[in-house]
Scaffold this active site. Structure first.
Site, short mmCIF file in Angstrom:
data_model
loop_
_atom_site.label_atom_id
_atom_site.label_comp_id
_atom_site.label_asym_id
_atom_site.label_seq_id
_atom_site.Cartn_x
_atom_site.Cartn_y
_atom_site.Cartn_z
N CYS A 75 1.00 -1.45 -0.06
CA CYS A 75 0.26 -0.04 -0.16
C CYS A 75 1.17 1.04 -0.35
CB CYS A 75 -1.00 0.00 1.12
SG CYS A 75 -2.01 1.28 1.25
N CYS A 81 -1.00 5.11 7.19
CA CYS A 81 -2.91 5.60 7.88
C CYS A 81 -3.16 4.64 9.33
CB CYS A 81 -3.46 6.04 7.33
SG CYS A 81 -4.16 4.03 6.73
N CYS A 84 -4.67 -0.36 8.10
CA CYS A 84 -4.15 -1.83 8.27
C CYS A 84 -2.90 -1.65 9.42
CB CYS A 84 -3.52 -2.41 7.17
SG CYS A 84 -4.51 -2.09 6.19
N CYS A 162 -6.36 3.30 -1.48
CA CYS A 162 -6.21 1.87 -0.90
C CYS A 162 -6.15 0.76 -0.93
CB CYS A 162 -7.30 2.62 0.57
SG CYS A 162 -7.51 1.19 1.94
N GLN A 285 -21.99 -4.89 7.37
CA GLN A 285 -20.45 -5.97 7.00
C GLN A 285 -19.98 -5.30 6.07
OE1 GLN A 285 -19.66 -7.55 9.37
NE2 GLN A 285 -20.97 -8.05 10.50
N TYR A 314 -28.51 -8.66 19.22
CA TYR A 314 -28.38 -7.64 18.88
C TYR A 314 -28.37 -7.78 16.63
CZ TYR A 314 -26.23 -7.82 23.14
OH TYR A 314 -26.27 -7.72 24.55
N GLU A 335 -32.60 -5.67 18.35
CA GLU A 335 -31.62 -4.48 17.84
C GLU A 335 -31.89 -3.32 18.60
OE1 GLU A 335 -28.68 -4.06 16.06
OE2 GLU A 335 -29.04 -1.72 16.50
N ASP A 383 -24.77 -11.64 19.20
CA ASP A 383 -24.21 -11.23 18.08
C ASP A 383 -23.27 -8.98 18.78
OD1 ASP A 383 -22.28 -10.06 15.98
OD2 ASP A 383 -23.22 -10.38 14.58
N CYS A 410 -16.74 -10.59 18.01
CA CYS A 410 -15.99 -9.09 17.26
C CYS A 410 -14.53 -8.92 18.58
CB CYS A 410 -16.06 -7.95 17.06
SG CYS A 410 -17.28 -7.17 17.60
N1 SAH Z 1 -25.65 -8.62 13.57
C1 SAH Z 1 -25.34 -7.78 13.01
C2 SAH Z 1 -25.03 -6.45 13.41
C3 SAH Z 1 -23.22 -6.81 14.30
S1 SAH Z 1 -23.12 -5.37 15.16
C4 SAH Z 1 -24.88 -8.02 11.07
O1 SAH Z 1 -24.02 -9.29 11.01
O2 SAH Z 1 -24.90 -7.26 10.60
C5 SAH Z 1 -24.19 -5.07 16.90
C6 SAH Z 1 -25.48 -4.28 17.04
O3 SAH Z 1 -25.79 -4.51 18.43
C7 SAH Z 1 -25.56 -3.27 16.54
O4 SAH Z 1 -26.63 -2.92 14.97
C8 SAH Z 1 -25.81 -2.12 17.26
O5 SAH Z 1 -26.46 -0.90 17.21
C9 SAH Z 1 -25.99 -4.03 17.89
N2 SAH Z 1 -26.53 -3.04 19.45
C10 SAH Z 1 -25.61 -2.89 20.65
N3 SAH Z 1 -26.12 -2.76 21.79
C11 SAH Z 1 -26.92 -3.39 21.79
C12 SAH Z 1 -28.11 -3.80 22.66
N4 SAH Z 1 -27.22 -3.35 24.29
N5 SAH Z 1 -29.40 -4.62 22.53
C13 SAH Z 1 -29.19 -4.87 21.03
N6 SAH Z 1 -28.08 -4.41 20.13
C14 SAH Z 1 -27.65 -3.39 20.41
#
Ligand code: SAH
Length: 547
Positions: A75, A81, A84, A162, A285, A314, A335, A383, A410
């Site tokens: 890069c 930056c 990465c 990039c 994503q 989530y 969510e 998630d 994550c």
């Molecule tokens: N599963 C989805 C998003 C994952 S990211 C995907 O794969 O695209 C995590 C998500 O959790 C985000 O959208 C964020 O807004 C949400 N979030 C954060 N805190 C939360 C909470 N306390 N209760 C419910 N959702 C929440």
């Protein structure tokens, strides 16, 4: 004996690990040294630049013997930056390092021993993978520049391309930059909060080859916008040109409202066979190819047969939920961001999926509330963001005891903490751990974990419920006959009929369905609810807050 290290001393040192930010880590006896730019396996000469009690920082003066994992950085920014952190490490070594990172967190933080962490699932071509770029725009010496911020600062590092962004981005940046320069459009200044143009955001549909160009402005109108639209038409894939209005003084990139300058308000992309509407504000994503790998793993771990009731906590814009819905009886998504829930509902419609339902709210509030109402799930997918799951949600998972939990994480550190709770306190076993590389050349790693209960707990009776049966508005009080029966069976081992429930409900002054009214015949023999069943039903009514 404690090692005494002093500032400006020189040492020859081997890099044995790497930290969160990709910095090299070496040891001088028990003293830990962080060395930016150092790679595992390097032998380096360092000068000590900062000394704390048990650790310090060193500046790499000379690379005495390069690590076998080193590679040429392709890069143009070469680590200047903040993006990465691992691009000087070959890709195979990056994947192994991420696998080890997960393993170490499980051991060190979760105290989980003997857990097999699978080799990281990586990309065949780990460049140009991102579908979203956000470039800050500044004016320096009368020239419009755009690029990325340097690590941990707001100093702009200009760039023309990039290596992990879409190939078309370089051209789009140049068109926008030239338009701003030639038309003398004012550029935002962070300190004075004056000036118009703040950021350029580009979103790319990976499969659909649709591109959205979004200019973030500190105001309502962009002068000469028709010239920008015309210039961007040079790239036929651009089908959405948006102005995002962001007049607040903060570090957030996007404001709340948008205007369409030309084309569509959203672009569409697909993951597997599913299509998703991508609006300027919605989370999606950023690595579409690996997202499919990640979701396929989650789906594989969930082992759905078509009979299951699944919760996706989530859920964002419902991506995982819709993936699971193809194989489950019903999927409920929760969510916190209401707009994301609106997107999730639209995405379900877009794909003709009707066995999903979405709730806006905190997972740690909605799910415990529903559990109190008698809701039980067969499988729960979580998630969460980097901070992991709230204790209240984990406690509800323990009480609800779904057969399987699929944890998509994550951040391996908070994952390890939550797995420790689920294994030590809630009786789960970690069955499988699969790291997936969603962000090649960065230190981030995504992990999918399957937890299961082992044997089926025969006392737990799955409640065949439908949220449509329940009045969900504001989680008002109430439960169906089926839920009451299941609760009674689970808590007292007694089977009760709808008739008995109706008798007790009536006794408590509650409404009963017309089917459960008394027989019209004067002398009809109606069985009477025995006292122990009455007590058990009363307890259920209390549990569902109906009395
Ligand atoms: N599963 C989805 C998003 C994952 S990211 C995907 O794969 O695209 C995590 C998500 O959790 C985000 O959208 C964020 O807004 C949400 N979030 C954060 N805190 C939360 C909470 N306390 N209760 C419910 N959702 C929440």
């Amino acid at each position: 004996m404690e090692t005494v290290i002093q500032k400006n001393e020189h040492f020859e040192i081997e890099i044995i690990d790497m930290g969160e930010g990709g910095e090299g880590i070496g040891k001088i006896n028990d003293f830990t040294l962080f060395i930016p730019g150092g790679l595992i396996g390097d032998l380096v000469e360092v000068r000590i630049v900062k000394v704390k009690k048990s650790y310090g920082y060193g500046k790499m003066i000379k690379l005495i013997k390069p690590s076998p994992f080193r590679q040429e950085v392709s890069c143009e920014l070469g680590g200047k930056c903040g993006g990465c952190q691992l691009q000087h490490m070959n890709y195979k070594a990056q994947l192994e390092w991420k696998q080890k990172k997960v393993e170490n967190c499980l051991k060190r933080i979760g105290k989980l021993e003997n857990i097999v962490v699978e080799p990281t699932l990586g990309m065949e071509e780990p460049y140009r993978y991102r579908n979203k770029a956000q470039y800050p725009i500044r004016k320096e010496d009368g020239k419009v520049v755009m690029g990325f911020f340097a690590p941990r600062s707001h100093r702009l590092v200009p760039l023309s391309d990039c290596a992990i962004q879409h190939v078309d981005n370089a051209r789009i940046m140049e068109i926008v930059r030239k338009f701003l320069q030639d038309n003398d459009i004012s550029i935002y200044n962070e300190e004075t909060h004056k000036g118009l143009v703040r950021h350029l955001v580009i979103k790319t549909g990976y499969h659909a080859e649709e591109i959205m160009v979004c200019l973030v402005i500190n105001g309502k109108k962009l002068p000469h916008s028709e010239k920008l639209v015309k210039a961007l038409q040079e790239i036929p894939q651009i089908c959405s040109i948006i102005l995002n209005h962001h007049v607040e003084k903060n570090n957030v990139i996007l404001g709340d409202s948008c205007t369409v300058l030309s084309g569509k308000p959203n672009i569409i992309d697909s993951i597997g066979t599913l299509k998703f509407n991508i609006s300027p504000l919605a989370f999606f994503q950023v690595n579409p190819l690996q997202t499919e790998v990640l979701y396929q793993k989650a789906l594989e771990y969930a082992e759905l047969t078509g009979k299951e009731i699944v919760w996706d906590a989530y859920c964002g814009i419902g991506t995982i939920s819709l993936f699971l819905a193809q194989k489950a009886k019903k999927v409920y998504g929760v969510e916190i961001v209401p707009q994301a829930i609106e997107n999730a509902k639209e995405n379900a419609k877009l794909n003709g999926i009707s066995n999903t339902e979405f709730f806006a709210g905190k997972a740690e509030e909605v799910i415990p509330d529903l559990y109190k109402k008698g809701v039980i799930a067969d499988t729960i997918v979580v998630d969460p963001p980097r901070k992991g799951c709230e204790t209240k949600l984990l406690e509800t998972l323990k009480a609800m005891a779904p057969q399987k939990i699929v944890y998509v994480s994550c951040d391996p550190a908070t994952l390890a903490r939550d797995l420790a709770y689920l294994t030590n306190e809630a009786g789960y076993q970690v069955e499988k751990v699969q790291p997936v590389d969603m962000f090649p050349h960065t230190t981030h790693v995504e992990t999918v974990v399957l937890l299961s209960k082992g044997e089926i707990d025969s006392k737990k009776v799955r409640v065949e419920f439908s949220l449509e049966d329940m009045d969900m508005s504001g989680f008002q009080k109430g439960a169906t006959y089926e839920q009451i029966k299941a609760y009674v069976l689970e808590h007292s081992g007694l089977k009760v009929s709808s008739l008995y429930i109706s008798q007790i409900k009536r006794k408590c002054g509650l409404d009963v369905g017309q089917n459960y009214n008394l027989s019209k015949k004067e002398n009809a023999k109606v069985p009477k609810c025995p006292p122990e069943k009455e007590a058990a039903i009363m307890e259920a009514l209390k549990h569902f807050q109906m009395t």
